[in-house]
Design a protein around this motif. Structure first.
Motif, PDB file in Angstrom:
ATOM      1  N   ILE A  55       0.832  -1.203   0.000  1.00 18.31           N
ATOM      2  CA  ILE A  55       0.000   0.000   0.000  1.00 18.31           C
ATOM      3  C   ILE A  55       0.865   1.251   0.000  1.00 18.31           C
ATOM      4  O   ILE A  55       0.716   2.141  -0.846  1.00 18.31           O
ATOM      5  CB  ILE A  55      -0.946  -0.004   1.222  1.00 18.31           C
ATOM      6  CG1 ILE A  55      -1.889  -1.211   1.163  1.00 18.31           C
ATOM      7  CG2 ILE A  55      -1.750   1.293   1.281  1.00 18.31           C
ATOM      8  CD1 ILE A  55      -2.716  -1.402   2.420  1.00 18.31           C
ATOM      9  N   ASP A  56       1.766   1.333   0.955  1.00 19.02           N
ATOM     10  CA  ASP A  56       2.634   2.514   1.076  1.00 19.02           C
ATOM     11  C   ASP A  56       3.830   2.116   1.930  1.00 19.02           C
ATOM     12  O   ASP A  56       3.674   1.441   2.943  1.00 19.02           O
ATOM     13  CB  ASP A  56       1.871   3.674   1.708  1.00 19.02           C
ATOM     14  CG  ASP A  56       2.682   4.956   1.734  1.00 19.02           C
ATOM     15  OD1 ASP A  56       3.738   5.009   1.076  1.00 19.02           O
ATOM     16  OD2 ASP A  56       2.260   5.903   2.426  1.00 19.02           O
ATOM     17  N   CYS A  57       5.005   2.529   1.540  1.00 20.40           N
ATOM     18  CA  CYS A  57       6.214   2.178   2.277  1.00 20.40           C
ATOM     19  C   CYS A  57       6.548   3.216   3.336  1.00 20.40           C
ATOM     20  O   CYS A  57       6.698   2.891   4.520  1.00 20.40           O
ATOM     21  CB  CYS A  57       7.389   2.018   1.312  1.00 20.40           C
ATOM     22  SG  CYS A  57       8.975   1.657   2.124  1.00 20.40           S
ATOM     23  N   GLU A  58       6.658   4.490   2.930  1.00 18.56           N
ATOM     24  CA  GLU A  58       7.170   5.519   3.822  1.00 18.56           C
ATOM     25  C   GLU A  58       6.346   5.681   5.093  1.00 18.56           C
ATOM     26  O   GLU A  58       6.892   5.990   6.161  1.00 18.56           O
ATOM     27  CB  GLU A  58       7.260   6.862   3.088  1.00 18.56           C
ATOM     28  CG  GLU A  58       8.436   6.985   2.129  1.00 18.56           C
ATOM     29  CD  GLU A  58       8.198   6.261   0.799  1.00 18.56           C
ATOM     30  OE1 GLU A  58       7.070   5.726   0.605  1.00 18.56           O
ATOM     31  OE2 GLU A  58       9.117   6.228  -0.033  1.00 18.56           O
ATOM     32  N   ARG A  59       5.051   5.436   5.022  1.00 19.76           N
ATOM     33  CA  ARG A  59       4.222   5.632   6.210  1.00 19.76           C
ATOM     34  C   ARG A  59       4.493   4.580   7.292  1.00 19.76           C
ATOM     35  O   ARG A  59       4.071   4.743   8.438  1.00 19.76           O
ATOM     36  CB  ARG A  59       2.740   5.655   5.837  1.00 19.76           C
ATOM     37  CG  ARG A  59       2.131   4.313   5.479  1.00 19.76           C
ATOM     38  CD  ARG A  59       0.674   4.500   5.038  1.00 19.76           C
ATOM     39  NE  ARG A  59       0.050   3.228   4.651  1.00 19.76           N
ATOM     40  CZ  ARG A  59      -0.628   2.443   5.497  1.00 19.76           C
ATOM     41  NH1 ARG A  59      -0.758   2.810   6.761  1.00 19.76           N
ATOM     42  NH2 ARG A  59      -1.166   1.319   5.072  1.00 19.76           N
ATOM     43  N   GLU A  74      11.927   2.923   3.733  1.00 16.11           N
ATOM     44  CA  GLU A  74      12.168   3.547   2.436  1.00 16.11           C
ATOM     45  C   GLU A  74      12.126   2.519   1.322  1.00 16.11           C
ATOM     46  O   GLU A  74      12.430   1.341   1.518  1.00 16.11           O
ATOM     47  CB  GLU A  74      13.520   4.258   2.425  1.00 16.11           C
ATOM     48  CG  GLU A  74      14.718   3.347   2.623  1.00 16.11           C
ATOM     49  CD  GLU A  74      16.040   4.096   2.650  1.00 16.11           C
ATOM     50  OE1 GLU A  74      16.033   5.285   3.016  1.00 16.11           O
ATOM     51  OE2 GLU A  74      17.075   3.482   2.310  1.00 16.11           O
ATOM     52  N   LEU A  75      11.721   2.961   0.136  1.00 11.20           N
ATOM     53  CA  LEU A  75      11.664   2.085  -1.027  1.00 11.20           C
ATOM     54  C   LEU A  75      13.057   1.818  -1.573  1.00 11.20           C
ATOM     55  O   LEU A  75      13.891   2.729  -1.666  1.00 11.20           O
ATOM     56  CB  LEU A  75      10.800   2.700  -2.125  1.00 11.20           C
ATOM     57  CG  LEU A  75       9.292   2.465  -2.042  1.00 11.20           C
ATOM     58  CD1 LEU A  75       8.573   3.273  -3.119  1.00 11.20           C
ATOM     59  CD2 LEU A  75       8.965   0.980  -2.200  1.00 11.20           C
ATOM     60  N   CYS A  92      10.225  -2.558  -0.066  1.00  9.08           N
ATOM     61  CA  CYS A  92      10.300  -1.599   1.041  1.00  9.08           C
ATOM     62  C   CYS A  92      11.234  -2.134   2.107  1.00  9.08           C
ATOM     63  O   CYS A  92      11.087  -3.268   2.573  1.00  9.08           O
ATOM     64  CB  CYS A  92       8.900  -1.380   1.616  1.00  9.08           C
ATOM     65  SG  CYS A  92       8.837  -0.216   3.007  1.00  9.08           S
ATOM     66  N   VAL A 120       7.031  -5.041  -3.295  1.00 13.60           N
ATOM     67  CA  VAL A 120       5.857  -4.316  -3.801  1.00 13.60           C
ATOM     68  C   VAL A 120       4.820  -5.322  -4.289  1.00 13.60           C
ATOM     69  O   VAL A 120       3.629  -5.198  -3.997  1.00 13.60           O
ATOM     70  CB  VAL A 120       6.267  -3.335  -4.915  1.00 13.60           C
ATOM     71  CG1 VAL A 120       5.022  -2.737  -5.591  1.00 13.60           C
ATOM     72  CG2 VAL A 120       7.146  -2.228  -4.341  1.00 13.60           C
ATOM     73  N   ALA A 204       1.285  -2.959   6.071  1.00 16.84           N
ATOM     74  CA  ALA A 204       1.862  -2.722   4.748  1.00 16.84           C
ATOM     75  C   ALA A 204       0.955  -3.170   3.609  1.00 16.84           C
ATOM     76  O   ALA A 204       0.920  -2.542   2.540  1.00 16.84           O
ATOM     77  CB  ALA A 204       3.207  -3.420   4.637  1.00 16.84           C
ATOM     78  N   TYR A 205       0.220  -4.264   3.814  1.00 15.25           N
ATOM     79  CA  TYR A 205      -0.553  -4.850   2.717  1.00 15.25           C
ATOM     80  C   TYR A 205      -2.063  -4.885   2.972  1.00 15.25           C
ATOM     81  O   TYR A 205      -2.821  -5.315   2.102  1.00 15.25           O
ATOM     82  CB  TYR A 205      -0.081  -6.285   2.450  1.00 15.25           C
ATOM     83  CG  TYR A 205       1.360  -6.375   2.005  1.00 15.25           C
ATOM     84  CD1 TYR A 205       1.750  -6.032   0.712  1.00 15.25           C
ATOM     85  CD2 TYR A 205       2.350  -6.802   2.890  1.00 15.25           C
ATOM     86  CE1 TYR A 205       3.069  -6.121   0.307  1.00 15.25           C
ATOM     87  CE2 TYR A 205       3.682  -6.895   2.502  1.00 15.25           C
ATOM     88  CZ  TYR A 205       4.031  -6.550   1.212  1.00 15.25           C
ATOM     89  OH  TYR A 205       5.339  -6.634   0.819  1.00 15.25           O
TER      90      TYR A 205
END
Length: 587
Positions: A55-59, A74-75, A92, A120, A204-205
């Motif tokens: 969904i999103d890495c940085e968060r 971080e990606l 990630c 990812v 994450a997912y």
């Protein structure tokens, strides 16, 4: 109502009831799969993992979990990491620590450091990458552990976790002074990290993993076997390579072994002078002369390890020097030492302390020599025994003379400290390092989980015969049906975790997935030699007269690979058959 109408009504009722039975059975089956519990002793078949997307890495840097601090999220772009010449896809990278504290015993700061790599494109699976040695460093969470692994866990789409098991400094055993650090290293770090990792995956997912696996070799193999006993409800698959599940005993046995080699070493500071490469070649050739053809093919490999232990006699089969050592023979004193070391460590009254080792030609490798002659007197085995496994720990000054500590170690008295505990160290080394009940895997079995264990026959530190003994006892406990959920593969010629004149490249993790999620039990696993040009890295121990890609089937114990017909360099020319010798002498 006449008889005809009564019969018609009764028939209708029966048909309706029968029509409901499949639905009820299906509902019951689905319920069993969801709850992971077999009925009436049956083993449920688990469903395959389903893919997902990050969904999103940085968060994830804001991930909230008790006693957990995330320091990085971080990606990592495609190609920044690679394996076997292939780029690893975008993923990630998350780094953090858990349970940071200051020890009241030694004043040092401890925490369970970890790293997770989350692809990812996710396969729906979680992999705990159990690391080897004394742990102490966060190895990159790529999911690599076998020899020249052509596809690692991250490439297979796993979300992978790696940790330092609760302390820093892989060559610093002084963490053994802290009681909690001992417990984290032994088993508690796995128990602490697992729920956190699954929660992070959910963040994450959008969901937790469908299937969870733990895999590793050496100490990592020990972690996997301990998890199968302690944390069986958390994992669906266990892959244990070269498992040091009796690690404290084997470490003590290393010191005892050093004392035996010292009897015939020409240089006490270099124990390899007790049996240098040319003399190891003499010993290996004697083993080959007696055992190579037992599988119906002379190919430089001893497939029938069980029978070899019966037909090979070191006193009869090894050339004895009539005069001085010249590299073509062994003296009577050397032969006696070899016989004693391979018979296993024993107390002064002859009681077995640790398992015997199998005679196998893989002892020619430098890896075997490193464990037998160097680790046993260096800052590996002596300090592990002194600081981590002994209760109470030895004085740190012993590190100044590890050779002297090893050669003067009293197996009868000091060896017993691995079984001791006290008010500060409430669990002995044999409690915190080993599976509590290694032959009772009911929780694992009844959940539908599976275990694959593999071990090189020429492992110089952990005895594959000890692993075979464990499997025999496990199998007896399950009335000769342990292969329904656990299988052991003994690998001819292979050293500790990898290497040796062996076919040590194989997909153990893929085989485990096939078994866990698709019900395809591993009746054989094809393994390949890592000769010249191998993309996973060349094994220098592969003999020059082998095909660089020689393949052999790894057979589930107690079956062995036997040549049938065809090209002797390919696995398809072999079948897995019972050993012609029955259980070996040291099994």
């Amino acid at each position: 109502m006449n008889k005809k109408k009564h019969f018609s009504l009764l028939l209708t009722v029966i048909l309706v009831i029968m029509s409901l039975i499949p639905s009820v059975a299906m509902a019951n089956n689905e319920s069993a799969l969801k709850s992971n519990k077999g009925a009436n002793g049956s083993i449920p078949q688990l469903s395959p993992a389903q893919p997902g997307e990050l969904i999103d890495c940085e968060r994830l840097v804001s991930f909230d979990f008790p006693s957990t601090v995330i320091t990085k999220a971080e990606l990592v772009p495609k190609g920044a990491e690679s394996n076997a010449g292939q780029p690893i896809e975008e993923h990630c990278l998350v780094q953090g620590k858990m349970n940071e504290r200051v020890s009241s015993v030694d004043g040092q700061t401890y925490a369970i450091g970890f790293e997770m790599r989350l692809p990812v494109d996710w396969a729906g699976r979680f992999l705990y990458q159990a690391n080897g040695g004394l742990d102490g460093s966060v190895v990159r969470a790529l999911g690599s552990f076998t020899g020249g692994q052509l596809e690692n866990g991250l490439q297979m789409g796993f979300a992978v976790l790696s940790s330092d098991a609760g302390h820093t400094g892989s060559q610093n055993p002084l963490f053994g002074l802290d009681p909690q650090a001992r417990l984290d290293y032994g088993y508690q770090a796995v128990g602490t990290l697992t729920p956190m990792a699954k929660s992070l995956i959910e963040e994450a997912y959008g969901r937790e993993p469908d299937r969870s696996y733990i895999a590793g070799t050496s100490n990592g193999g020990r972690h996997a076997m301990v998890a199968a006993s302690r944390y069986a409800d958390e994992y669906d698959g266990f892959l244990a390579g070269a498992p040091g599940f009796n690690l404290p005993k084997s470490a003590v046995a290393q010191l005892w072994g050093a004392q035996q080699w010292a009897k015939v070493a020409t240089d006490i500071n270099d124990l390899e002078t007790a049996l240098p490469p040319d003399e190891r070649q003499v010993l290996a050739q004697a083993i080959l002369d007696r055992c190579d053809g037992l599988d119906r093919l002379v190919d430089g490999m001893v497939q029938d390890i069980e029978r070899c232990q019966k037909v090979f006699d070191v006193e009869r089969d090894v050339p004895t020097c009539e005069l001085e050592r010249d590299g073509t023979c062994l003296t009577e004193e050397q032969i006696q030492v070899v016989k004693d070391v391979f018979a296993g460590a024993r107390t002064s009254d002859g009681e077995e302390f640790y398992s015997a080792f199998s005679f196998d030609p893989g002892l020619v490798s430098d890896g075997w020599a490193s464990w037998k002659f160097r680790s046993s007197i260096s800052n590996r085995d002596p300090v592990a025994v002194g600081y981590i496994f002994s209760t109470p720990p030895e004085d740190p000054s012993m590190m100044e003379d590890t050779l002297g500590f090893a050669l003067n170690f009293d197996l009868d008295t000091q060896g017993q400290t691995i079984y001791e505990s006290n008010e500060r160290y409430t669990e002995s080394a044999m409690e915190f390092m080993t599976p509590p009940n290694p032959t009772n895997l009911d929780t694992m079995r009844n959940s539908g989980a599976k275990m694959i264990v593999y071990h090189g026959a020429s492992d110089g530190v952990f005895s594959s015969a000890d692993t075979a003994r464990w499997y025999n006892e496990l199998n007896a406990n399950y009335r000769n049906k342990a292969d329904e959920f656990a299988r052991f593969f003994e690998i001819p010629g292979m050293g500790h975790s990898r290497g040796g004149p062996a076919t040590d490249q194989f997909d153990g993790l893929g085989s485990l997935i096939d078994w866990v999620e698709y019900g395809k039990a591993p009746d054989r696993i094809t393994a390949t030699a890592r000769g010249e040009g191998n993309p996973g890295g060349v094994n220098p121990d592969v003999p020059s007269d082998w095909a660089s890609d020689r393949s052999r089937p790894l057979c589930p114990y107690p079956l062995v690979a036997r040549y049938t017909k065809g090209d002797p360099e390919v696995a398809s020319s072999f079948e897995c058959k019972p050993s012609s010798g029955g259980p070996g002498l040291n099994r």
